[in-house]
Design a protein around this motif. Structure first.
Motif: not given
Length: 211
Positions: A180-195
């Motif tokens: 949560m301290k790294f919102p860009n990293t967290a966003r990318i992981e969330r999007l990737c796991l949606g693939v």
């Protein structure tokens, strides 16, 4: 093709994700790094580095080192493209991928952690603190160079940077790094796991997973 892989290996995770995104068919051969399968003579004959992943092509060619394998996969099966052709964008994407592959991952590697414990007497808590320190350092660097917004790292589809980030994020969760301290990293992981192709490559979804 055969992919010699360990379920928790983030480098194997990268290659599984790429193969899945390309829609390629491969057989997974589990190599239990904790049990020491990587040191068996029949495996070291394939991979002298005693690591994973190892990709054996249909013609018998043997490829090692995840970043080299990813480059081979993208050059051989260009769609969907994982490494941009534009020179400047390519350099930016690879800089992010290399931050994970060269700055974060090596100092979190099982072999290095084993040496910290056996040669220098590090306790499990000290080894964990070491890993988390370098992950926090690396994610801080990534956060400074990743574009913001609501898309993948550099566009509307995942590329090699997203794959590397998502694999490292798995390790971060495992050892208690707060993404949560790294919102860009967290966003990318969330999007990737949606693939689905990347989700299917997740360690917990592997045949040798021990959860």
């Amino acid at each position: 093709m055969k992919l010699y892989s360990y379920w928790r290996s983030t480098t194997s995770y990268r290659v599984r994700a790429a193969l899945n995104l390309k829609g390629l068919v491969y057989d997974t051969v589990p190599i239990d790094l904790v049990a020491g399968d990587q040191r068996a003579p029949e495996y070291t004959a394939l991979n002298a580095g005693k690591g994973v992943p190892t990709l054996v092509l249909d013609d018998g060619s043997v490829l090692t080192q995840s970043m080299a394998i990813l480059e081979y996969i993208d050059a051989t099966w260009p769609e969907p493209q994982l490494i941009p052709s534009d020179p400047v964008l390519r350099a930016r994407v690879m800089a992010v991928a290399h931050t994970v592959a060269m700055d974060i991952h090596p100092v979190n590697n099982l072999r290095l952690i084993g040496q910290l414990k056996s040669r220098f007497g590090a306790t499990p808590d000290q080894a964990k603190d070491w890993m988390c320190h370098w992950m926090n350092e690396g994610f801080t660097t990534l956060e400074a160079v990743l574009p913001g917004g609501d898309a993948f790292a550099f566009g509307d589809t995942p590329n090699i940077a997203d794959i590397c980030i998502t694999a490292q994020a798995y390790n971060a969760h495992r050892w208690g790094v707060d993404l949560m301290k790294f919102p860009n990293t967290a966003r990318i992981e969330r999007l990737c796991l949606g693939v689905p192709a990347i989700f299917d490559a997740h360690p917990d979804n592997q045949p040798d997973a021990k959860v």
